[in-house]
Design an enzyme around this catalytic site. Structure first.
Site, PDB file in Angstrom:
ATOM      1  N   GLU A  15       3.751  -6.849   1.780  1.00 47.01           N
ATOM      2  CA  GLU A  15       3.322  -7.198   0.415  1.00 47.01           C
ATOM      3  C   GLU A  15       3.360  -5.972  -0.501  1.00 47.01           C
ATOM      4  O   GLU A  15       2.342  -5.601  -1.097  1.00 47.01           O
ATOM      5  CB  GLU A  15       1.887  -7.743   0.455  1.00 47.01           C
ATOM      6  CG  GLU A  15       1.670  -8.925   1.387  1.00 47.01           C
ATOM      7  CD  GLU A  15       0.194  -9.239   1.619  1.00 47.01           C
ATOM      8  OE1 GLU A  15      -0.670  -8.375   1.341  1.00 47.01           O
ATOM      9  OE2 GLU A  15      -0.093 -10.341   2.081  1.00 47.01           O
ATOM     10  N   PRO A  16       4.498  -5.315  -0.638  1.00 49.45           N
ATOM     11  CA  PRO A  16       4.521  -4.124  -1.490  1.00 49.45           C
ATOM     12  C   PRO A  16       4.437  -4.497  -2.978  1.00 49.45           C
ATOM     13  O   PRO A  16       5.064  -5.461  -3.415  1.00 49.45           O
ATOM     14  CB  PRO A  16       5.878  -3.486  -1.174  1.00 49.45           C
ATOM     15  CG  PRO A  16       6.749  -4.631  -0.778  1.00 49.45           C
ATOM     16  CD  PRO A  16       5.841  -5.639  -0.104  1.00 49.45           C
ATOM     17  N   GLY A  17       3.657  -3.740  -3.712  1.00 47.05           N
ATOM     18  CA  GLY A  17       3.573  -3.941  -5.154  1.00 47.05           C
ATOM     19  C   GLY A  17       4.017  -2.674  -5.868  1.00 47.05           C
ATOM     20  O   GLY A  17       5.106  -2.572  -6.422  1.00 47.05           O
ATOM     21  N   ARG A  18       3.161  -1.661  -5.788  1.00 43.86           N
ATOM     22  CA  ARG A  18       3.404  -0.391  -6.460  1.00 43.86           C
ATOM     23  C   ARG A  18       4.772   0.204  -6.089  1.00 43.86           C
ATOM     24  O   ARG A  18       5.509   0.696  -6.938  1.00 43.86           O
ATOM     25  CB  ARG A  18       2.304   0.591  -6.057  1.00 43.86           C
ATOM     26  CG  ARG A  18       2.259   1.872  -6.876  1.00 43.86           C
ATOM     27  CD  ARG A  18       1.234   2.840  -6.280  1.00 43.86           C
ATOM     28  NE  ARG A  18      -0.058   2.229  -6.063  1.00 43.86           N
ATOM     29  CZ  ARG A  18      -1.020   2.160  -6.980  1.00 43.86           C
ATOM     30  NH1 ARG A  18      -0.842   2.698  -8.157  1.00 43.86           N
ATOM     31  NH2 ARG A  18      -2.168   1.575  -6.705  1.00 43.86           N
ATOM     32  N   CYS A  61     -12.169   3.844 -29.086  1.00 42.40           N
ATOM     33  CA  CYS A  61     -13.454   4.526 -29.227  1.00 42.40           C
ATOM     34  C   CYS A  61     -14.188   4.576 -27.905  1.00 42.40           C
ATOM     35  O   CYS A  61     -15.168   3.862 -27.684  1.00 42.40           O
ATOM     36  CB  CYS A  61     -14.273   3.848 -30.316  1.00 42.40           C
ATOM     37  SG  CYS A  61     -13.540   4.192 -31.914  1.00 42.40           S
ATOM     38  N   GLU A  62     -13.684   5.381 -27.002  1.00 47.83           N
ATOM     39  CA  GLU A  62     -14.269   5.617 -25.677  1.00 47.83           C
ATOM     40  C   GLU A  62     -13.875   7.033 -25.282  1.00 47.83           C
ATOM     41  O   GLU A  62     -12.699   7.393 -25.404  1.00 47.83           O
ATOM     42  CB  GLU A  62     -13.661   4.689 -24.611  1.00 47.83           C
ATOM     43  CG  GLU A  62     -13.945   3.235 -24.757  1.00 47.83           C
ATOM     44  CD  GLU A  62     -15.285   2.811 -24.170  1.00 47.83           C
ATOM     45  OE1 GLU A  62     -15.921   3.614 -23.466  1.00 47.83           O
ATOM     46  OE2 GLU A  62     -15.680   1.681 -24.440  1.00 47.83           O
ATOM     47  N   ARG A 122      -5.101   3.102 -15.956  1.00 48.70           N
ATOM     48  CA  ARG A 122      -5.175   3.810 -14.673  1.00 48.70           C
ATOM     49  C   ARG A 122      -5.803   5.206 -14.774  1.00 48.70           C
ATOM     50  O   ARG A 122      -6.629   5.570 -13.942  1.00 48.70           O
ATOM     51  CB  ARG A 122      -3.803   3.871 -13.997  1.00 48.70           C
ATOM     52  CG  ARG A 122      -3.216   2.480 -13.729  1.00 48.70           C
ATOM     53  CD  ARG A 122      -1.966   2.505 -12.865  1.00 48.70           C
ATOM     54  NE  ARG A 122      -2.252   3.083 -11.567  1.00 48.70           N
ATOM     55  CZ  ARG A 122      -1.975   4.304 -11.199  1.00 48.70           C
ATOM     56  NH1 ARG A 122      -1.332   5.117 -12.013  1.00 48.70           N
ATOM     57  NH2 ARG A 122      -2.310   4.743 -10.012  1.00 48.70           N
ATOM     58  N   GLY A 155       0.758  -1.242   0.000  1.00 47.55           N
ATOM     59  CA  GLY A 155       0.000   0.000   0.000  1.00 47.55           C
ATOM     60  C   GLY A 155       0.782   1.281   0.000  1.00 47.55           C
ATOM     61  O   GLY A 155       0.205   2.351  -0.213  1.00 47.55           O
ATOM     62  N   TYR A 163      -8.971   5.280 -12.425  1.00 47.04           N
ATOM     63  CA  TYR A 163      -8.632   5.878 -11.124  1.00 47.04           C
ATOM     64  C   TYR A 163      -8.331   7.373 -11.227  1.00 47.04           C
ATOM     65  O   TYR A 163      -7.786   7.945 -10.272  1.00 47.04           O
ATOM     66  CB  TYR A 163      -7.379   5.221 -10.521  1.00 47.04           C
ATOM     67  CG  TYR A 163      -7.385   3.729 -10.350  1.00 47.04           C
ATOM     68  CD1 TYR A 163      -8.485   3.058  -9.821  1.00 47.04           C
ATOM     69  CD2 TYR A 163      -6.261   2.984 -10.683  1.00 47.04           C
ATOM     70  CE1 TYR A 163      -8.448   1.682  -9.645  1.00 47.04           C
ATOM     71  CE2 TYR A 163      -6.220   1.610 -10.500  1.00 47.04           C
ATOM     72  CZ  TYR A 163      -7.323   0.964  -9.984  1.00 47.04           C
ATOM     73  OH  TYR A 163      -7.279  -0.387  -9.808  1.00 47.04           O
TER      74      TYR A 163
HETATM   75  C1  LIG Z   1      -2.969  -5.144  -4.099  1.00 45.72           C
HETATM   76  C2  LIG Z   1      -2.480  -5.787  -2.859  1.00 45.72           C
HETATM   77  C3  LIG Z   1      -1.195  -5.515  -2.381  1.00 45.72           C
HETATM   78  C4  LIG Z   1      -0.250  -4.537  -3.047  1.00 45.72           C
HETATM   79  O1  LIG Z   1      -0.660  -3.230  -2.925  1.00 45.72           O
HETATM   80  P1  LIG Z   1       0.331  -2.033  -3.376  1.00 45.72           P
HETATM   81  O2  LIG Z   1      -0.453  -0.816  -3.147  1.00 45.72           O
HETATM   82  O3  LIG Z   1       0.654  -2.260  -4.804  1.00 45.72           O
HETATM   83  O4  LIG Z   1       1.539  -2.117  -2.506  1.00 45.72           O
HETATM   84  C5  LIG Z   1      -0.785  -6.166  -1.239  1.00 45.72           C
HETATM   85  N1  LIG Z   1      -1.591  -7.038  -0.582  1.00 45.72           N
HETATM   86  C6  LIG Z   1      -2.839  -7.328  -1.017  1.00 45.72           C
HETATM   87  C7  LIG Z   1      -3.665  -8.294  -0.262  1.00 45.72           C
HETATM   88  C8  LIG Z   1      -3.323  -6.709  -2.162  1.00 45.72           C
HETATM   89  O5  LIG Z   1      -4.560  -6.987  -2.583  1.00 45.72           O
END
Ligand SMILES: *Cc1c(COP(=O)(O)O)cnc(C)c1O
Length: 419
Positions: free
Chosen positions: A274-277, A344-345, A313, A239, A317
């Site tokens: 659990e970092p993604g972004r 076409c949107e 995005r 997050g 968003y």
């Molecule tokens: C989407 C998600 C993440 C990653 O979120 P980021 O904002 O990308 O860090 C981590 N844990 C869970 C359960 C998610 O659904």
């Protein structure tokens, strides 16, 4: 911090010119930097030292196996939300004991797959799921490690559609339910109750809500222990936001880690993230070519060869992405443009009224901070090819996902045999 800079007047990813990639691979194309991916992982991981943590990259942010592999080699785990993502993580070289399986809608087949794979932890999101998992584990004669996903009723995140921790979103169970379900899991002979999990939202730029959620997690762990139940893991989710534009920067990993260390000071428990972004966002750009300019009474429109099917995005968003011309601007007056794609949107609009250096047909532009939730959300809408992906390392690059061309898509379809 990223590795996209102008060198000799051309925007480069590490040592490779984006112009060269566009020429060789075509556009639109996502380009990722290995050095940026690795740096982000290391900075995040080291921020918690000497505390040992499991940093599980959220695969949904960028599911390309080359990207996951780059992180896995550094020791990263994977946070997954489907069997497909578990399989991607395994193919990319993430060992099962570093894979977390999350998600509200895991099917029985997916749960059985995760149990057989022997993943690190299954994050359970409801009592019904807990019961199903218990039966599956019994039938497989296994004892999977589980955590209960808590919804602490704390909202956070850059947009309503990426907030997951409020009480009425679909994610997790309330604090009271979690304590009750944990007790139930603890006494279940087929489940190994290990911990609690939380993930309150995405693109979070304020540590306050995270701290509130984490304090609630600590309180719950202490209550469970006081009740005589063992608990040795807390999964604190992802997050953390990334800078998309010139506004106050999100907290650094060091600031985030300092807050975490403060909240969990003196508590002996394993932490997972659990970092993604935060790992992938700044490690990628979407490279696109200007098809043409269209004059209007208000302001000119720049029509690109990338559309909302390639980068959705902004459409869903209202997300902002920096746009940089690949040829370094010489300075001088900028022009206000609307930048759109060919779909076409009406929603196929990347930005309105953006001041950019003057652009012409044929120019290349890069959407910055497109490495997370970019290619993973791409589609073939409007019968377009699925966008290609390239990974750079130093002065080398390789295509890590070929463009999925229409002829290959058509090979999966057929006109029915009836008259
Ligand atoms: C989407 C998600 C993440 C990653 O979120 P980021 O904002 O990308 O860090 C981590 N844990 C869970 C359960 C998610 O659904």
């Amino acid at each position: 911090m990223n590795h996209f800079d102008y060198r000799g007047g051309v925007l480069c990813c590490e040592g490779v010119s984006l112009e060269a990639i566009a020429e060789a691979v075509g556009t639109p194309v996502y380009v990722y930097s290995s050095a940026t991916l690795e740096r982000h992982y290391e900075v995040f991981k080291q921020a918690f030292a000497p505390r040992d943590t499991l940093v599980a990259f959220a695969v949904k942010a960028n599911a390309n196996i080359a990207v996951i592999n780059t992180l896995a080699r550094k020791g990263a785990g994977a946070d997954t939300v489907s069997q497909g993502e578990i399989e991607r993580a395994l193919v990319a070289g993430v060992p099962p004991e570093r894979i977390i399986f999350s998600g509200v809608g895991k099917t029985e087949d997916e749960l059985a797959f995760a149990v057989k794979t022997g993943v690190h932890q299954i994050n359970v999101e409801s009592i019904a799921e807990l019961e199903t998992l218990s039966q599956i584990a019994a039938s497989l004669n296994a004892k999977p490690s589980i955590a209960i996903r808590v919804n602490p009723d704390v909202g956070a995140g850059g947009h309503e559609k990426i907030t997951t921790g409020k009480g009425d979103t679909k994610f997790g169970v309330s604090i009271d339910q979690a304590l009750q379900y944990y007790g139930r899991a603890h006494s279940d002979p087929h489940l190994h109750a290990r911990g609690l999990a939380v993930h309150i939202g995405s693109q979070i730029k304020d540590l306050g809500p995270l701290e509130e959620a984490f304090k609630a997690m600590r309180g719950m762990a202490e209550r469970l222990r006081a009740a005589g139940l063992s608990i040795d893991r807390l999964d604190l989710g992802g997050g953390l936001g990334v800078p998309y534009f010139n506004e106050p920067d999100p907290p650094t990993p060091a600031e985030y880690a300092a807050m975490v260390n403060r909240v969990f000071d003196g508590l002996d428990i394993g932490l997972a993230f659990e970092p993604g972004r935060m790992i992938a966002g700044n490690a990628g750009v979407l490279l696109s070519r200007v098809i043409r300019l269209q004059e209007r009474p208000t302001r000119p429109i720049v029509v690109l060869d990338a559309g909302m099917n390639d980068l959705i995005r902004p459409a869903i968003y209202d997300a902002y992405h920096g746009i940089k011309p690949v040829r370094e601007p010489k300075g001088g007056a900028e022009t206000a443009y609307d930048v759109v794609g060919p779909i076409c949107e009406t929603g196929d609009l990347f930005t309105r009224n953006r001041a950019l250096p003057p652009l012409e047909a044929g120019d290349l532009v890069a959407f910055m901070t497109a490495g997370a939730y970019g290619a993973t959300m791409s589609s073939t809408y409007n019968a377009r090819a699925l966008v290609a992906e390239v990974l750079v390392r130093g002065d080398k690059y390789e295509i890590v996902r070929k463009r999925w061309e229409l002829k290959d898509q058509l090979a999966l379809e057929q006109i029915p045999s009836w008259e």
